[in-house]
Design an enzyme around this catalytic site. Structure first.
Site, PDB file in Angstrom:
ATOM      1  N   LYS A 175     -16.670   1.081  38.465  1.00 53.43           N
ATOM      2  CA  LYS A 175     -16.081   1.579  39.705  1.00 53.43           C
ATOM      3  C   LYS A 175     -16.936   1.208  40.913  1.00 53.43           C
ATOM      4  O   LYS A 175     -16.404   0.848  41.975  1.00 53.43           O
ATOM      5  CB  LYS A 175     -15.888   3.098  39.624  1.00 53.43           C
TER       6      LYS A 175
ATOM      7  N   SER B 197     -10.089   4.034  42.009  1.00 48.13           N
ATOM      8  CA  SER B 197     -11.470   4.177  41.564  1.00 48.13           C
ATOM      9  C   SER B 197     -11.627   5.591  41.025  1.00 48.13           C
ATOM     10  O   SER B 197     -10.803   6.064  40.242  1.00 48.13           O
ATOM     11  CB  SER B 197     -12.419   3.868  42.723  1.00 48.13           C
TER      12      SER B 197
ATOM     13  N   TYR C 176     -18.870   3.462  32.882  1.00 51.50           N
ATOM     14  CA  TYR C 176     -17.661   3.768  33.644  1.00 51.50           C
ATOM     15  C   TYR C 176     -17.945   3.698  35.143  1.00 51.50           C
ATOM     16  O   TYR C 176     -17.222   3.046  35.900  1.00 51.50           O
ATOM     17  CB  TYR C 176     -17.149   5.150  33.257  1.00 51.50           C
TER      18      TYR C 176
END
Length: 284
Positions: free
Chosen positions: A157, A139, A153
């Site tokens: 994660k 991650s 983004y």
């Protein structure tokens, strides 16, 4: 977990993936390393011979359950088992939500979420039969700490971390480790690795600094990928492992600050939070 392990590492041609593959190989294990192009894995194959097995795999384009099952089935058929899955393949994406195209958003989720989830799901039956196994999810500090321009983004994660944390409780016989690195000196900011959405002037004040950071920050990151790989290898092969492994002083500080802020906000709004339950029967 057996003394001689079989690892599968996605995105093994560079950065964290290559460093993790080398750490496992130096420890005497076998690594099936993937990249979109098997040619990019030639250096590892030349260095480690038969113990490194290159595999051409585009995680974003092989994110269906059927595709992932076939890949894992082939690895197990060739090597007899699989002990560690490292979902590492990834890239940077910069852009405000309004700047990000639908294709950019969906493609990043395919790479960072749907692909790793499909591969994770595919290894679980093998791990259950073996009675052991480990999944490492690469991650980011962005799995907990947000920054303007990194919203998509971070969303990928956050999603992977939420699912993985649930798996910890669903399968106590499998080791799940969420790795949250800060800024490490990998090629993540290289122009060939980063997707930068078309800029809108309305976001120059908020997202602009992030664009500048990605454009100029390569080669200045404080983190050492080899040290990160050694830490990951140690928690995979050791007696105990955290659910979240935070790597880098910057990540440790940023996540610590976020947790303090969340704790303070939770306490500040506790009265409102607790006031919304149904009244006990017989009260008005």
């Amino acid at each position: 977990m057996s003394a001689a392990r079989v690892w599968m590492v996605t995105g093994a041609s560079s950065g964290f993936g290559e460093a993790i593959a080398r750490a496992a190989l130096d420890g005497g294990d076998t690594v099936v390393g993937t990249s979109r192009s098997a040619d990019r894995l030639r250096g590892l194959a030349d260095a480690y011979g038969d113990r490194f097995v290159p595999l051409a795999l585009d995680v974003a384009r092989s994110s269906s359950f059927a595709d992932a099952d076939a890949v894992v089935r082939d690895v197990v058929a060739a090597h007899g088992r699989i002990d560690v899955l490292v979902n590492n393949a990834g890239r940077t994406q910069v852009g405000a939500l309004e700047e990000t195209t639908e294709d950019e958003l969906r493609n990043l989720f395919e790479l960072h979420f749907f692909g790793p989830v499909a591969l994770t799901r595919a290894v679980l039956p093998h791990f259950r039969r073996q009675g052991s196994g480990a999944v490492v999810q690469l991650s980011s500090v962005g799995g907990q700490v947000t920054m303007p321009g990194f919203g998509v983004y971070c969303a990928t994660k956050f999603a992977l971390e939420g699912l993985t944390e649930t798996l910890v409780d669903e399968l106590p016989g499998v080791r799940f480790v969420i790795v949250e690195p800060g800024a490490f000196r990998t090629g993540l900011f290289d122009s060939s690795a980063a997707v930068v959405s078309a800029a809108m002037p309305e976001y120059s004040g908020t997202v602009g600094p992030t664009r500048e950071y990605v454009a100029t920050g390569g080669g200045t990151q404080p983190g050492d990928p080899a040290k990160a790989a050694a830490a990951i290898h140690a928690v995979v092969t050791g007696e105990r492992a955290p659910t979240r492994l935070v790597l880098g002083a910057d990540a440790h500080g940023g996540i610590g600050t976020r947790l303090e802020r969340l704790g303070a906000e939770l306490a500040e709004w506790a009265e409102v939070s607790r006031s919304t339950d149904l009244d006990p029967v017989g009260t008005s």
